[in-house]
Write an enzyme that holds these catalytic residues in place. Structure first.
Site, short mmCIF file in Angstrom:
data_model
loop_
_atom_site.label_atom_id
_atom_site.label_comp_id
_atom_site.label_asym_id
_atom_site.label_seq_id
_atom_site.Cartn_x
_atom_site.Cartn_y
_atom_site.Cartn_z
N THR A 357 0.94 -1.11 0.00
CA THR A 357 0.00 0.00 0.00
C THR A 357 0.96 1.15 0.00
O THR A 357 2.16 0.93 0.20
CB THR A 357 -0.82 -0.04 1.31
OG1 THR A 357 -1.73 -1.12 1.20
CG2 THR A 357 -1.61 1.23 1.57
N GLY A 450 0.78 -1.07 5.51
CA GLY A 450 1.05 -2.13 6.49
C GLY A 450 -0.18 -2.88 6.99
O GLY A 450 -0.12 -3.48 8.06
O1 DON Z 1 -7.23 -1.33 3.41
C1 DON Z 1 -6.50 -2.05 4.08
O2 DON Z 1 -6.49 -2.07 5.29
C2 DON Z 1 -5.53 -2.96 3.37
N1 DON Z 1 -6.04 -3.28 2.06
C3 DON Z 1 -4.21 -2.28 3.30
C4 DON Z 1 -3.17 -3.17 2.70
C5 DON Z 1 -1.79 -2.78 3.03
O3 DON Z 1 -1.53 -1.86 3.75
C6 DON Z 1 -0.74 -3.65 2.45
N2 DON Z 1 0.55 -3.10 2.68
N3 DON Z 1 1.34 -3.24 3.45
#
Ligand code: DON
Length: 548
Positions: A357, A450
């Site tokens: 992300t 994260g």
């Molecule tokens: O929206 C969320 O909480 C997740 N899809 C976020 C994913 C994420 O942070 C992956 N990276 N580290």
């Protein structure tokens, strides 16, 4: 990391070319929203694991200082949405049919993308520049190419990413020409993506959700067994929401409301922690880590039970923010003994991890602050590039309670409030946050990727800045911990000494280790130093300052 003198404008982003694009927009006189939108589109080109056109995100801002209408705190939800044909049992049925990974890999994992509608809406609503001004830098990076970064090359070359990505022909063509991951340092040009960006410049939101690009998405969905329809794309709308507000030692923080769990959890954890005395010398002590873990555990128990898309379920925000209830929860914390998570919930999943992300923070010369977290969910989303468009689709459907009782990609076991339903948005942990000082000036802009560790990481950086008296740099670099109620374990970053871990074990914690958590992008005012941008040394980003 950066420690330069104050500039009136600062950008912190996870990829240097995108940060430079934002700084250029500020130099041309754009405001923080113009710059944020430009960075968002640039990341879609230069950081394909997480930057995106085919995903979604959230924007929290404290904006309007240059206008006569005055300052306002805003939150824009451009999270993906379940397609109209989605059902609560679709992933259970897929698993029974032998597709165990259907919420993560391939077409069925994709929600209706929100990023383009979100970025263009933010620009139209609060920006000052036109689409060409803010999107063209991204288009040029796609059309003319840029040097493939080490970070993206390594991700692409990883064996599991490689084998999953190469299952999809258009993905293989973009990222594995001749069968090999685009080489580090080679010129990476993305012609189809440049054409998609040109269409968005020309037509705005319909350039993505109607017409040729939308047709490409729908054709690919039909071909690959996905659900996104023409109607789903036409119906997609970003939603302006009221930020969650909570008091800090000096000032007020604003963060994302549901369908993010970030704002509520941050507010709950801060309120519970306020009942305990903490001094700067407690930083990095087992005693403080224990207290934080217990506060985190209690808040995640609520998260997983109550929260979902507020347009589909009643998240009971009043109950969750009730000071009496939070006081009684805080009072149940014992100083050197864990409360078992089983007191709140029961199952014990195992954690699976993924890192992609991305977050970026912007402050402009007017003092406006904009905080954006955006994602495809897992690295490179569902791994499907839509043929003819050059962009990857998300696998955000896995953030729903995709298979009740089973942990998702992040080990979260979630409840009925977050069940899949048509047109519903999956619960998120993304927590873009803006901290105002008591005079109402932007004191800090915060965020990180994260998964669920986003919430606990933002919480700890806020704590460092407001209660522990740490510098912006130390707030970010300080070792991080994480507890999400289930699994009932306390995760420590590798830099936390084993002696501290042993003390925490004597309190009853089961300790898990993780090499690094997050890729924080912070801008904060530091006494005597003005605005300081801090790019997490755990990642590969950059800070750009402007002198006007
Ligand atoms: O929206 C969320 O909480 C997740 N899809 C976020 C994913 C994420 O942070 C992956 N990276 N580290």
């Amino acid at each position: 990391m950066s420690n330069k003198p104050k500039g009136p404008g600062v950008i912190a982003a996870a990829e240097p070319l995108a940060a430079a694009v934002g700084a250029d927009i500020l130099k041309q006189g754009g405001n923080a929203i113009d710059a944020a939108v430009a960075v968002g589109f640039a990341l879609a080109v230069t950081y394909p694991a997480a930057g995106n056109l085919g995903g979604g995100g959230f924007l929290v801002g404290s904006i309007g200082r240059e206008s006569s209408s005055g300052t306002s705190q805003v939150a824009l939800d451009f999270r993906e949405e379940a397609p109209g044909a989605a059902t609560a049992d679709m992933y259970t049925l897929a698993a029974e049919a032998g597709h165990q990974q259907a919420s993560l890999l391939g077409h069925l994992a994709a929600g209706v993308p929100g990023s383009v509608a979100g970025m263009v809406t933010a620009l139209e609503r609060w920006g000052t520049m036109n689409r060409r001004q803010v999107i063209e830098p991204a288009l040029l990076l796609a059309r003319d190419g840029f040097e493939m970064t080490r970070r993206t090359h390594r991700m692409l070359a990883g064996s599991s990413t490689r084998s999953q990505m190469r299952r999809f022909e258009a993905t293989a063509e973009v990222f594995y020409p001749g069968g090999k991951a685009v080489a580090e340092g080679s010129l990476f040009r993305q012609g189809d993506l440049a054409r998609t960006l040109e269409t968005i410049i020309e037509k705005g939101i319909p350039g993505f959700y109607d017409g040729e690009v939308a047709d490409h998405i729908v054709v690919e969905m039909k071909r690959g067994g996905g659900l996104i329809s023409t109607k789903d794309l036409l119906d997609y709308r970003p939603v302006e929401r009221t930020p969650i507000q909570f008091g800090q030692a000096q000032g007020t923080a604003y963060s994302m409301p549901p369908p993010s769990s970030g704002g509520i959890c941050l507010a709950q954890m801060s309120t519970m922690l306020d009942r305990f005395k903490i001094v700067g010398t407690d930083a990095e002590s087992a005693k403080l880590y224990h207290l934080l873990a217990e506060v985190m555990r209690r808040s995640f128990a609520d998260r997983n039970q109550y929260l979902g898309d507020p347009d589909h379920v009643d998240c009971q925000l009043g109950l969750l923010q009730d000071p009496k209830r939070l006081a009684s929860r805080a009072a149940s914390i014992q100083r050197s003994k864990v409360t078992a998570s089983s007191e709140f919930l029961s199952e014990e999943p195992t954690v699976k991890e993924s890192e992609q992300t991305t977050h970026y923070s912007v402050i402009d010369k007017h003092g406006n602050g904009v905080s954006v977290t955006t994602t495809l969910n897992g690295s490179f989303g569902c791994k499907v590039v839509v043929p003819g468009t050059g962009f990857l689709l998300n696998n955000e459907m896995d953030d729903f309670t995709a298979r009740p009782g089973e942990p998702n990609l992040f080990g979260l076991i979630q409840g009925a409030a977050n069940a899949v339903a048509p047109g519903k948005r999956p619960l998120s942990s993304m927590s873009p946050t803006v901290l105002l000082d008591s005079a109402g000036s932007v004191h800090a802009v915060l965020g990180t990727p994260g998964g669920p560790t986003i919430i606990t990481n933002v919480f700890q950086v806020l704590l460092g800045l407001t209660r522990l008296g740490l510098s912006p740099e130390s707030s970010v670099t300080a070792p991080k911990i994480h507890h999400q109620c289930l699994p009932d374990q306390l995760t420590l970053e590798a830099t936390i000494p084993s002696s501290t871990a042993r003390t925490l074990e004597t309190f009853g914690h089961t300790i898990a280790r993780r090499s690094a958590m997050g890729d924080f992008q912070l801008i904060a005012t530091a006494p005597g130093r003005g605005l300081v941008g801090v790019c997490d040394p755990r990642g590969g980003g950059a800070v750009s300052y402007t002198d006007r």
